[in-house]
Design an enzyme around this catalytic site. Sequence first.
Site, PDB file in Angstrom:
ATOM      1  CG  HIS A   5      -2.068  -0.924   1.132  1.00  0.00           C
ATOM      2  ND1 HIS A   5      -3.025  -0.832   0.149  1.00  0.00           N
ATOM      3  CD2 HIS A   5      -2.435  -1.983   1.889  1.00  0.00           C
ATOM      4  CE1 HIS A   5      -3.941  -1.783   0.309  1.00  0.00           C
ATOM      5  NE2 HIS A   5      -3.597  -2.508   1.352  1.00  0.00           N
ATOM      6  NE  ARG A  31       1.257  -4.721   3.618  1.00  0.00           N
ATOM      7  CZ  ARG A  31       0.162  -4.238   4.219  1.00  0.00           C
ATOM      8  NH1 ARG A  31      -0.637  -5.037   4.904  1.00  0.00           N
ATOM      9  NH2 ARG A  31      -0.114  -2.947   4.160  1.00  0.00           N
ATOM     10  CG  ASP A  76      16.980 -12.504  -6.673  1.00  0.00           C
ATOM     11  OD1 ASP A  76      17.254 -13.492  -5.952  1.00  0.00           O
ATOM     12  OD2 ASP A  76      16.790 -12.587  -7.900  1.00  0.00           O
ATOM     13  CD  GLU A 124      -4.987  -8.438   4.814  1.00  0.00           C
ATOM     14  OE1 GLU A 124      -5.163  -7.312   5.273  1.00  0.00           O
ATOM     15  OE2 GLU A 124      -4.305  -8.683   3.808  1.00  0.00           O
ATOM     16  CG  ASP A 172      -7.674  -5.280   3.508  1.00  0.00           C
ATOM     17  OD1 ASP A 172      -8.406  -4.720   2.684  1.00  0.00           O
ATOM     18  OD2 ASP A 172      -6.447  -5.117   3.537  1.00  0.00           O
TER      19      ASP A 172
HETATM   20  C1  3PY Z   1      -5.003  -4.286   7.272  1.00  0.00           C
HETATM   21  O1  3PY Z   1      -5.333  -3.791   8.362  1.00  0.00           O
HETATM   22  O2  3PY Z   1      -5.809  -4.695   6.420  1.00  0.00           O
HETATM   23  C2  3PY Z   1      -3.583  -4.409   6.943  1.00  0.00           C
HETATM   24  O3  3PY Z   1      -3.246  -5.012   5.971  1.00  0.00           O
HETATM   25  C3  3PY Z   1      -2.566  -3.755   7.822  1.00  0.00           C
HETATM   26  O4  3PY Z   1      -2.644  -4.062   9.078  1.00  0.00           O
HETATM   27 MG    MG Z   2      -4.753  -5.392   4.605  1.00  0.00          MG
END
Ligand code: 3PY
Ligand code: MG
Length: 269
Positions: free
Chosen positions: A46, A71, A85, A149, A175
């Site tokens: 993000h 991430r 890499d 998520e 999410d």
């Molecule tokens: C979320 O809260 O969806 C994330 O990916 C970060 O914590």
């Molecule tokens: Mg998220």
Amino acid sequence: MNPFVARLADKQAGPPLGTFLMSASPLVAEAIGCSGFEWAIVDAEHSPIGIAEITHMLQAIGCTPMLPVVRVPWNDTVIVKRILDAGASTLLFPFVQSAEEAERAVRATRYPPEGQRGMAGLSRASRFGALENHFRAANDNIGIVVQIETPQAVDQIEKIAAVPGVDAVFIGPTDLSGSMGLYGQGGHPDVQQVLADCAGRCAASGTPIGTLAGTIDAARAFARQGFDYVVLASDLGLLLSSARTALAQWRSPGADAQAGAPDPVPPRY
Ligand code: 3PY
Ligand code: MG
């Protein structure tokens, strides 16, 4: 052993506090690394952070005691190969929905015959070829954290966590709340209940679990609930909340009277 996984295993030291790095800046990454945060996530999901920024941020963090996690933008074998890499050794995978998807994530990080990671002789990961043992040792030194998520992933959490090679899980409350139809309400009691249940289930299965907190009070509450590690906001979030607080104080009538006698020239700005 992977240093982040080893840190999670050190229960005596308490839950380590990290933060997201979203500003795509090696300088900020280095500064956060000097601030005392034990670990941080270079967020390529993000933010504008691409492969070059990941490389430069890892170089900057490497000059500090802070442990980096990267991430990845998606559970994609080609992207994962490039990030490894670049020298990442601990990866956070967003949106892992099933044990099969977790297996795919693990495979992407392992050299054959265990997995499908492509081999290059002169990557930063092998110190440009100077680490003679790199191809034999790399598989054992990768750390993998998968994000849960959605309610579908929550249902599968034990199966996902049990996939060999998965070292920890991380609940993404933003999410998760969105996929529960509670967009922007990570603090909603229903979302918080799911988080608490996940903490209990992971404690029972012995899987380290982490999540995101917006404030130190929330981070402490998660630690009390059994979360093994917590992410406090992000570099941008910390910067903006401090900027907003300063502006609110500046604009607040009577602030001068409350301010006392501050040092007019602070030693650090
Ligand atoms: C979320 O809260 O969806 C994330 O990916 C970060 O914590
Ligand atoms: Mg998220």
